[in-house]
Design a protein around this motif. Structure first.
Motif, short mmCIF file in Angstrom:
data_model
loop_
_atom_site.label_atom_id
_atom_site.label_comp_id
_atom_site.label_asym_id
_atom_site.label_seq_id
_atom_site.Cartn_x
_atom_site.Cartn_y
_atom_site.Cartn_z
N ASN A 72 40.38 53.69 32.80
CA ASN A 72 41.09 53.17 31.63
C ASN A 72 41.84 51.89 31.98
N LEU A 73 42.46 51.87 33.16
CA LEU A 73 43.20 50.69 33.61
C LEU A 73 42.28 49.48 33.72
N TYR A 74 41.11 49.65 34.34
CA TYR A 74 40.21 48.52 34.55
C TYR A 74 39.54 48.07 33.26
N CYS A 75 39.40 48.99 32.31
CA CYS A 75 38.86 48.58 31.01
C CYS A 75 39.84 47.66 30.29
N LYS A 76 41.13 48.00 30.40
CA LYS A 76 42.15 47.22 29.69
C LYS A 76 42.63 46.02 30.50
N LEU A 77 42.64 46.15 31.82
CA LEU A 77 43.16 45.08 32.69
C LEU A 77 42.16 44.79 33.81
N PRO A 78 41.11 44.02 33.55
CA PRO A 78 40.10 43.75 34.59
C PRO A 78 40.67 43.07 35.82
N ASP A 79 41.78 42.33 35.65
CA ASP A 79 42.36 41.64 36.81
C ASP A 79 42.87 42.61 37.86
N SER A 80 43.14 43.85 37.46
CA SER A 80 43.66 44.83 38.41
C SER A 80 42.69 45.03 39.56
N TYR A 81 41.39 45.09 39.21
CA TYR A 81 40.39 45.31 40.26
C TYR A 81 40.32 44.11 41.21
N LEU A 82 40.47 42.91 40.65
CA LEU A 82 40.43 41.72 41.49
C LEU A 82 41.61 41.72 42.46
N HIS A 83 42.80 42.17 41.96
CA HIS A 83 43.97 42.26 42.85
C HIS A 83 43.72 43.26 43.96
N SER A 84 43.06 44.38 43.60
CA SER A 84 42.89 45.46 44.59
C SER A 84 41.88 45.09 45.66
N THR A 85 40.93 44.19 45.34
CA THR A 85 39.90 43.83 46.31
C THR A 85 40.19 42.51 47.00
N GLY A 86 41.08 41.71 46.40
CA GLY A 86 41.43 40.43 47.00
C GLY A 86 40.40 39.36 46.81
N PRO A 116 34.89 59.86 31.80
CA PRO A 116 34.40 58.62 32.43
C PRO A 116 33.06 58.15 31.88
N TRP A 117 32.20 59.09 31.50
CA TRP A 117 30.94 58.68 30.88
C TRP A 117 31.22 57.89 29.60
#
Length: 591
Positions: A72-86, A116-117
């Motif tokens: 749900n977080l990544y659906c709403k805030l895609p930048d979160s994943y970019l922060h987590s991977t650098g 999740p599906w």
């Protein structure tokens, strides 16, 4: 508990205090879902990425509630994943990158349920990756997960967008078999899907079968009927809505008012206006814009202007509706004055505004101003002229008699001119009696639309008017070879543009409405009239004998054709003679 009640800041504060204290490690899995949900709600991308890292370190990622919250977080805030991977991108940019991050979290989950599906299906559907979304649903079924109401309401918009009513019906069948047809979200999605597929009759059936109808459903049903031009159905739904005690909201009027944009519905439009006043929605800019547009289309330009003048801050839609109203009603210079006022204000003109301005210039014969506004679109506002704008400028030049200039302009257009653009010039050639240029223009139209009859009819009439009888006869012979049905189709297209809808009351076969309309095209008097037009010189009266009573649709069509072809048509049916001329009949529609 705080996150569940919408107190997201309190939930984050509580979580951070817990992490700063000596809280046991075992408390992390229980508290992470609420913290992740709060980050998504508050837009805290960096903190969300930190919580993802914490979930992995603490082993909480194995918990399906935590993993679902991450999706749900990544659906709403895609930048979160970019922060987590650098990294700066993930397999793409923007929403595409967001979907890739959701897919990655999904693939890494240890345990999955239907949530999740559904998240991944919705992500693919919203991204326009329809094939993947449907493939996920099939895979979901194969792996033993039963689609729920959320799944269905995610995939139904796909069939709405591509107007695939057949596959939409299959989903509807699945919903009925599994007891989801009474779900308000599935019902709303079905109503929208059928409306987008122009099957408002199905939308109404779905709506009527829902046990509970909230205001959103009522307004969805209204919007569906309105967008398909089902005026009577829309008004009927509105009356039922009032009878059920559901209070209209602004979107109700924004859907309904546009369908009243003709003289026949003006009375009801005024009643809606009164309801707007009683409901206290007079200051709503969207409703005011709709009212202005409605009154302009109904010929009440003065009422439209009064509404416009009362608006504190008209938006671009309001300005454009008022400018187009003046352009179509005659005081074209008023339209241009209004446009200049708009330029001095806060609203920025759009491509539709310029179409209205060019229409005003065309009706007033203002060639220089037409060129000025056409050039200012790109020079001052960065708006690239569309085919409609080019057609409007060609019309300005043609009406003013600048035929060679119009021809050169069309020939040098950056957009490839269509038959419709050339037809604009052909009409101007007829008005200004330039048969030589008309021949060249008609040739262009025939190259683009080899089976078109319209250009043949116009050129034949010009030959006849200038006494070139041999050329006219030769062209009529060519037209007969192309077939009467083609000619009838040309008239049908012109009538549709003027608002004609086939009346199928006299077609009693048990077939679809579209097939009924096709049956009407074969009625003998229509074919006889069109054959008469393409077989005789311009201005010749067309006599038709019929041994049955003329049907309602044929009567309406003959009135249209008498005006479009500028012919007098006399029809003798089983009851009387009908003299059609200039769009009217001697029977005054009583026979």
């Amino acid at each position: 508990m705080a996150a569940a009640e919408g107190h997201f800041r309190d939930a984050i504060s509580l979580f951070l205090r817990m992490r700063a204290s000596a809280a046991p490690r075992s408390s992390v899995p229980a508290s992470l879902p609420a913290a992740l949900k709060s980050c998504a709600a508050l837009g805290l991308s960096a903190l969300g990425a930190s919580l993802h890292a914490l979930a992995i370190r603490s082993g909480a990622f194995a918990d399906r509630f935590t993993a679902n919250a991450l999706l749900n977080l990544y659906c709403k805030l895609p930048d979160s994943y970019l922060h987590s991977t650098g990294v700066t991108s993930v397999g793409g940019t923007g929403s595409s990158a967001a979907l890739e991050s959701v897919q990655k979290v999904f693939d890494e989950m240890f345990e999955r349920d239907v949530v999740p599906w559904n998240t991944l299906v919705l992500g693919c559907a919203e991204e326009g990756r329809h094939h993947e979304a449907l493939g996920l649903v099939r895979k979901m079924l194969r792996e033993g997960f039963r689609p729920d109401s959320f799944t269905l309401s995610s995939v139904l918009p796909i069939f709405a967008e591509c107007a695939d009513v057949k596959r939409g019906l299959e989903v509807h069948g699945f919903a009925v078999r599994n007891g989801f047809d009474s779900d308000v979200f599935v019902g709303s999605s079905l109503i929208d899907m059928y409306a987008n597929c122009t099957r408002t009759d199905y939308s109404v059936k779905v709506f009527d079968n829902l046990p509970v109808r909230d205001p959103i459903l009522w307004n969805s049903m209204l919007a569906g009927c309105a967008q398909n031009g089902s005026v009577e159905e829309a008004l009927g739904i509105f009356r039922r809505m009032l009878h059920a005690g559901v209070r209209p909201v602004p979107v109700t009027f924004s859907s309904l008012i546009p369908v009243c944009g003709n003289l026949a519905s003006l009375r009801f439009g005024k009643q809606l206006h009164a309801s707007v006043i009683r409901g206290g929605f007079e200051d709503n800019v969207f409703i005011s814009s709709s009212l202005i547009d409605m009154y302009c289309k109904c010929g009440e330009i003065s009422i439209a202007h009064r509404i416009f003048d009362r608006m504190c801050l008209p938006d671009v839609v309001s300005w454009t509706a008022m400018i187009m109203g003046y352009a179509l009603h005659g005081p074209a210079r008023e339209a241009l004055v209004l446009f200049e006022r708009m330029e001095l204000g806060n609203a920025k003109p759009n491509h539709i505004t310029f179409l209205a301005v060019l229409t005003a210039c065309s009706h007033a014969g203002l060639v220089d101003k037409g060129w000025k506004y056409f050039k200012s679109m790109s020079d001052h506002y960065g708006i690239v002229p569309t085919l409609e704008h080019c057609t409007a400028l060609a019309d300005i030049l043609g009406r003013a008699g600048e035929l060679d200039e119009a021809y050169n302009f069309i020939s040098k257009m950056q957009i490839k001119p269509t038959a419709n653009v050339w037809s604009t010039l052909l009409r101007a050639c007829r008005v200004h009696k330039n048969t030589i240029l008309a021949e060249e223009v008609a040739k262009k139209i025939m190259e683009l639309q080899p089976r078109s009859i319209g250009s043949h009819v116009a050129l034949s009439n010009m030959y006849s008017a200038s006494g070139r009888w041999n050329e006219a006869a030769h062209l009529r012979k060519s037209m007969r070879k192309k077939g009467i049905i083609d000619a009838l189709n040309v008239f049908s297209e012109q009538m549709a543009r003027e608002g004609h809808v086939p009346n199928t009351e006299d077609v009693f076969q048990d077939i679809e409405e579209e097939q009924k309309a096709y049956v009407l095209c074969g009625h003998s008097e229509k074919l006889a009239i069109v054959f008469g037009i393409i077989s005789t010189p311009a201005g010749t009266r067309i006599p038709v004998m019929k041994n049955l009573r003329v049907c309602i649709d044929c009567h309406t069509v003959t009135k249209f054709i008498s005006k479009l072809a500028d012919r007098e048509i006399v029809v003798r049916d089983a009851n009387r003679f009908h003299h059609f001329k200039d769009g009217n009949c001697s029977c005054r529609d009583f026979w």
